[in-house]
Every structure is written in C-alpha cells, then in structure tokens.
Design a protein around this motif. Structure first.
Motif, short mmCIF file in Angstrom:
data_model
loop_
_atom_site.label_atom_id
_atom_site.label_comp_id
_atom_site.label_asym_id
_atom_site.label_seq_id
_atom_site.Cartn_x
_atom_site.Cartn_y
_atom_site.Cartn_z
N LEU A 58 9.88 11.30 9.83
CA LEU A 58 9.67 12.16 9.04
C LEU A 58 9.71 11.75 6.98
O LEU A 58 9.83 12.03 6.26
CB LEU A 58 11.42 12.69 8.13
CG LEU A 58 11.24 13.49 9.57
CD1 LEU A 58 13.19 14.36 9.16
CD2 LEU A 58 10.29 14.97 9.90
N GLN A 220 7.73 18.03 0.78
CA GLN A 220 8.40 17.00 0.93
C GLN A 220 8.98 16.33 -0.86
O GLN A 220 7.74 16.91 -1.67
CB GLN A 220 7.86 15.67 1.91
CG GLN A 220 6.68 15.55 1.39
CD GLN A 220 5.69 14.81 1.98
OE1 GLN A 220 6.44 14.12 2.80
NE2 GLN A 220 4.39 14.03 2.04
N ASP A 253 13.10 26.36 4.74
CA ASP A 253 13.42 25.93 5.88
C ASP A 253 12.04 25.03 5.87
O ASP A 253 11.86 24.57 7.21
CB ASP A 253 13.73 26.75 6.49
CG ASP A 253 12.46 27.67 6.72
OD1 ASP A 253 11.65 27.63 6.24
OD2 ASP A 253 12.74 28.66 7.38
N VAL A 256 11.44 18.85 3.39
CA VAL A 256 12.11 17.85 4.01
C VAL A 256 12.43 16.79 3.13
O VAL A 256 11.79 16.91 1.61
CB VAL A 256 11.83 17.15 5.17
CG1 VAL A 256 11.80 15.44 5.59
CG2 VAL A 256 10.88 17.65 6.02
N ALA A 277 16.14 20.13 5.42
CA ALA A 277 16.12 19.28 5.90
C ALA A 277 16.32 17.98 5.51
O ALA A 277 15.67 17.77 4.07
CB ALA A 277 15.13 18.17 7.39
N ALA A 279 15.75 13.77 5.37
CA ALA A 279 14.82 12.52 6.14
C ALA A 279 15.85 11.18 6.09
O ALA A 279 15.66 10.71 4.67
CB ALA A 279 13.49 12.11 5.94
N LYS A 305 19.60 20.33 9.08
CA LYS A 305 18.98 19.24 9.55
C LYS A 305 18.33 17.89 9.05
O LYS A 305 17.99 17.56 7.98
CB LYS A 305 17.39 20.05 9.81
CG LYS A 305 17.67 21.77 10.93
CD LYS A 305 16.25 22.23 10.61
CE LYS A 305 16.16 22.81 9.37
NZ LYS A 305 14.94 23.69 9.68
N VAL A 306 18.55 16.91 9.99
CA VAL A 306 18.41 15.50 9.75
C VAL A 306 17.58 15.06 11.11
O VAL A 306 17.84 15.18 12.38
CB VAL A 306 19.86 15.22 9.67
CG1 VAL A 306 19.24 13.56 9.13
CG2 VAL A 306 20.77 15.47 8.95
N GLU A 369 13.12 19.64 15.01
CA GLU A 369 13.88 20.42 14.37
C GLU A 369 13.38 21.34 12.62
O GLU A 369 13.21 21.96 11.64
CB GLU A 369 14.93 21.14 14.44
CG GLU A 369 15.27 20.89 15.70
CD GLU A 369 16.88 20.87 15.67
OE1 GLU A 369 17.57 20.27 15.24
OE2 GLU A 369 16.83 21.34 17.27
N ALA A 370 13.71 19.41 12.06
CA ALA A 370 13.08 19.61 10.21
C ALA A 370 11.49 19.78 10.15
O ALA A 370 11.55 20.76 9.06
CB ALA A 370 13.24 18.45 9.83
#
Ligand code: GUN
Ligand code: FE
Length: 435
Positions: A58, A220, A253, A256, A277, A279, A305-306, A369-370
C-alpha cells in the motif's frame, strides 16, 4: 488458524476472476479435473508447493528505488532535502524513469507483490511511464503523480511550477491513466497524491480533493509520520494532520494514508467515520516514525481499514515478507516497551501485539479492503492474484501440518522459494526466468 484449502480446483474465468472453487467432496470434482487436463489448462502444484494470495503493497515510492538500502542516517525532514528530493528530481528524464521503474516492477512481482500503490514524482510524463510499466508487466498498479506546489516548503529544483500547473497536470494524468486502464486486464488506476500537507498550498489540497471527487479516484498521502510532520499541521492550522486532510476532502473510503503513527483517538475515529485506510510501514517507521503505529487499536477498537506498506526507500526492503515480520516485531516491542529503566508495568502499551495471522491479513485482505478492490483473497469473485511457494528448503518441515507450513512460509520464505506469481489469472513471474 488460517483457513487452508486442500486439493481444491480454482476455476478461473477469462477475466482472471475466480469463478468457482471445487473441493474433492463435490460430485463434479473428477469430471472438471479430467476435462481441464484433457483441455491442457490444468495447472497442478507439486507436493512441496503451496499457493498464497498475492501481496498488496500500500505504500511504495517508486522513484526512490535506486536509494533502497541507502541514506537512512537522518530524520525525515533532513532525509527528504538531503537525499530524496535530489533523486526524485532526476525523473524529469523519462529514460531514467523507464529504466528504474522496469527494474522495480520486476523485483516486486518476483517477491509476490501483485498489487502496489505507488507515489511517482511531480513529473507527469514519468508518472505515466510508471503506470504503463505496470500495465505492460502485468502488475496491478495504482499510481500517483505527486503534488508539491508550495513555493516556500519545497526546493526550487523540485516542485510543481505553480498550483494551477499541479492541478492541471494531475487532471491530465488522471485522464491518461483512466484511458490506459480501458485496455489493461489487471487494472491500472490514477491516484490523487498530495505528497503531504507540508509540501502543498491550501489551494492545491482543496483542488485535489475536488479532482478526486470529480473522477472518483483513490487518494494517498502521508499522515502524522514523525513528531516533526505531526506538529507541522498544528503549527500551520492549530489542528491535526487528520482533521486537515479531512477538511480538504482528502479522507474518503478510497483514501490510503501512510504511517499514521501519531494519531490521537479522535483522529482514529475520523479515519473510521470516513472509511479512510492506513498503510502501516513498520520498517520505515523504525527510522522515521518516532513511534510504533497502534495497528491493533486501529483495527480492533476503531474498525479502521489497515494494510501493509514497504515505503521504499524509507523502508529499505521491497519485500512484504520482511515487512510483515517487522510488523510482528514492532508490535511486540510496543506491547512490552523498550526502556529497561522503567518497571515492567510502565514500560509498554498493553494489548498491542499483532499475531502472524493478523499481519498476513494486513498484507492481503487488509490491502484489498483499503483499496476497495476484489483482491487479497483466494475466494470466489476475487481476482486470481497468487504466488506459488516451494517449502523444500525450510528446515524439518512437517508438510501435513498446514499451520506449520503457513508459519514457516511467512517467516522463512526468501526470493528463491517463490516459484511463480500470477496476477488476474496471468503468469507474470517465474523464477526460472521472467515471462
Ligand atoms: N513524507 C513526505 N515524503 C515522504 C517520503 O518520501 N517518504 C516518507 N517516509 N515520508 C515522507
Ligand atoms: Fe512514504
């Protein structure tokens, strides 16, 4: 215990999706097996071979690949200015970009990394080269042209020419990569990528939030990595990194955020509320993080989420095997504490340890999931992204004990034990020589 499947048939459709998983007890097992054999499409594992899901990285800075294993002697701010920005500036040269990115994507595939979320550089052309490299080599790549437009916070030799240019280049990049995705089986995706709050103006951060919404892209950045960066947002805005990313529309959602080591409980709640999420990059965090990320709390207390990231080259290793081991080790050190001058009761943070199963989850399902993609699981409806591991070299392995095979596979796998790698049903690496 991780769920293991024995002697099953994975039936993979034209799109590279697992359509059916047939176990030996099912009535049509023999018939499907015989038909696949006679059609010449049956792939069988040897008795020493096991299938694992492909890994999802990620957080990778692709341009920093030449620097992996180097220059880890300074804190984050100093490291960026001394080593990293001069290196990234070199990607104005597209040929240099082609050479490095080709080498990196080959290496990641050979280590079982079937999907990667990449930072490229500020250069639009070289960023497109990275997306094309992933597309050609068969890796699922999510790629960001990095935005660094703040005139006072970035060196003059390495930044976007202006805020307007940063936003228009990002928009053109999104369009080009979305176009490329139309003809790429495994998918390549553009990612809106403010490097981190310190390198961007408020106008750029706002504009990037709007572009992500307009084109429904992933996002991100870095969040609360190191005391310096964590404090930076408080100094500039009087608010946390997390609150500010959210205020610019950058926590969604499909976001990341790398590291998140210094999040408060309220910040964690913000991640949970937005579906953003984290990372987790445990090797890098040992050098730059100034703390161990509270992964257990993120997952169990806040349902954030991770997934796992190598953070090349803040993390020196491109291998998610190395990173998942470090995730276990760091979490143990967080739980026990590290200062021998404190009493055992004062030393650590209780209930922080991550099990091997949990870090395996981070490298696979958590990453999927992320990214909100059907990847990370060998299950019906998911992409067939997988790696074949040969356990012959592992010491005294009891092959009938699948839990032992699983544990040794995570702790002991080296490059030479990874025999083949598949993305979206396609063979992308074979250690008898790349495809
Ligand atoms: N924060 C901003 N840029 C970077 C980077 O390249 N690596 C890491 N680890 N942190 C960053
Ligand atoms: Fe990073």
């Amino acid at each position: 215990m991780v769920n293991s499947l024995v002697d099953v048939l994975f039936c993979i459709n034209e799109e590279g999706i697992i359509e059916k998983i047939i176990s030996p007890e099912e009535p049509n097992y023999q018939q499907v097996l015989v038909a696949a054999k006679s059609d010449g499409i049956l792939k069988e594992l040897a008795s020493s071979e096991y299938l694992l899901p492909g890994f999802i990285d990620l957080h990778v800075h692709a341009p920093q690949w030449p620097q992996a294993g180097l220059a880890l002697d300074r804190p984050l701010h100093d490291w960026l200015n001394t080593y990293t920005f001069p290196l990234e500036a070199k990607y104005a040269d597209v040929e240099f970009a082609e050479k490095v990115y080709s080498h990196l994507v080959d290496r990641l595939l050979s280590l079982g990394t079937t999907t990667a979320l990449y930072f490229a550089t500020v250069h639009k052309e070289a960023s497109v080269v990275l997306a094309k490299t992933c597309a050609t080599k068969g890796q699922r790549g999510l790629v960001g042209k990095v935005v660094m437009d703040h005139p006072n916070e970035n060196p003059s030799y390495y930044r976007d020419a202006s805020t307007e240019q940063a936003l228009s280049d990002t928009e053109a990049f999104i369009q080009e990569v979305q176009e490329l995705n139309q003809t790429t089986k495994q998918g390549v995706y553009p990612v809106v990528t403010p490097r981190f709050i310190p390198s961007c103006t408020d106008e750029a951060l706002q504009g990037l939030g709007q572009l992500a919404e307009k084109y429904d892209t992933h996002i991100q950045s870095h969040c609360s990595e190191s005391d310096w960066e964590h404090q930076y947002a408080y100094n500039r805005y009087g608010k946390s990194d997390t609150e500010m990313l959210h205020s610019f529309g950058l926590l969604t959602d499909k976001s990341v955020m790398a590291h998140a080591g210094l999040l408060s409980d309220a910040d964690m709640q913000q991640f949970a509320d937005t579906g953003a999420a984290v990372a987790h990059c445990p090797i890098s965090n040992a050098y730059f993080g100034n703390a161990v990320t509270r992964v257990k709390q993120l997952m169990d207390d806040y349902q954030v989420k991770v997934g796992l990231g190598s953070d090349i080259s803040g993390g020196f290793s491109p291998s998610l095997y190395d990173n998942l081991k470090q995730a276990v080790i760091s979490s143990r050190m967080l739980e026990d504490g590290v200062n021998p001058l404190l009493s055992a009761e004062q030393r650590g943070k209780a209930e922080s340890r991550l099990s091997l199963n949990e870090v395996f989850y981070l490298a696979t399902v958590g990453g999927g999931e992320a990214l909100s993609l059907p990847i990370g699981k060998l299950d019906v409806g998911y992409a067939f992204d997988a790696q074949i591991i040969d356990v012959t070299r592992f010491p005294f392995i009891e092959e009938t004990d699948l839990d032992e095979v699983f544990q040794k596979s995570l702790y002991l796998t080296e490059s030479e034990d990874i025999k083949q790698v598949f993305v979206q049903g396609e063979l992308v690496y074979s250690n008898k020589g790349a495809k």
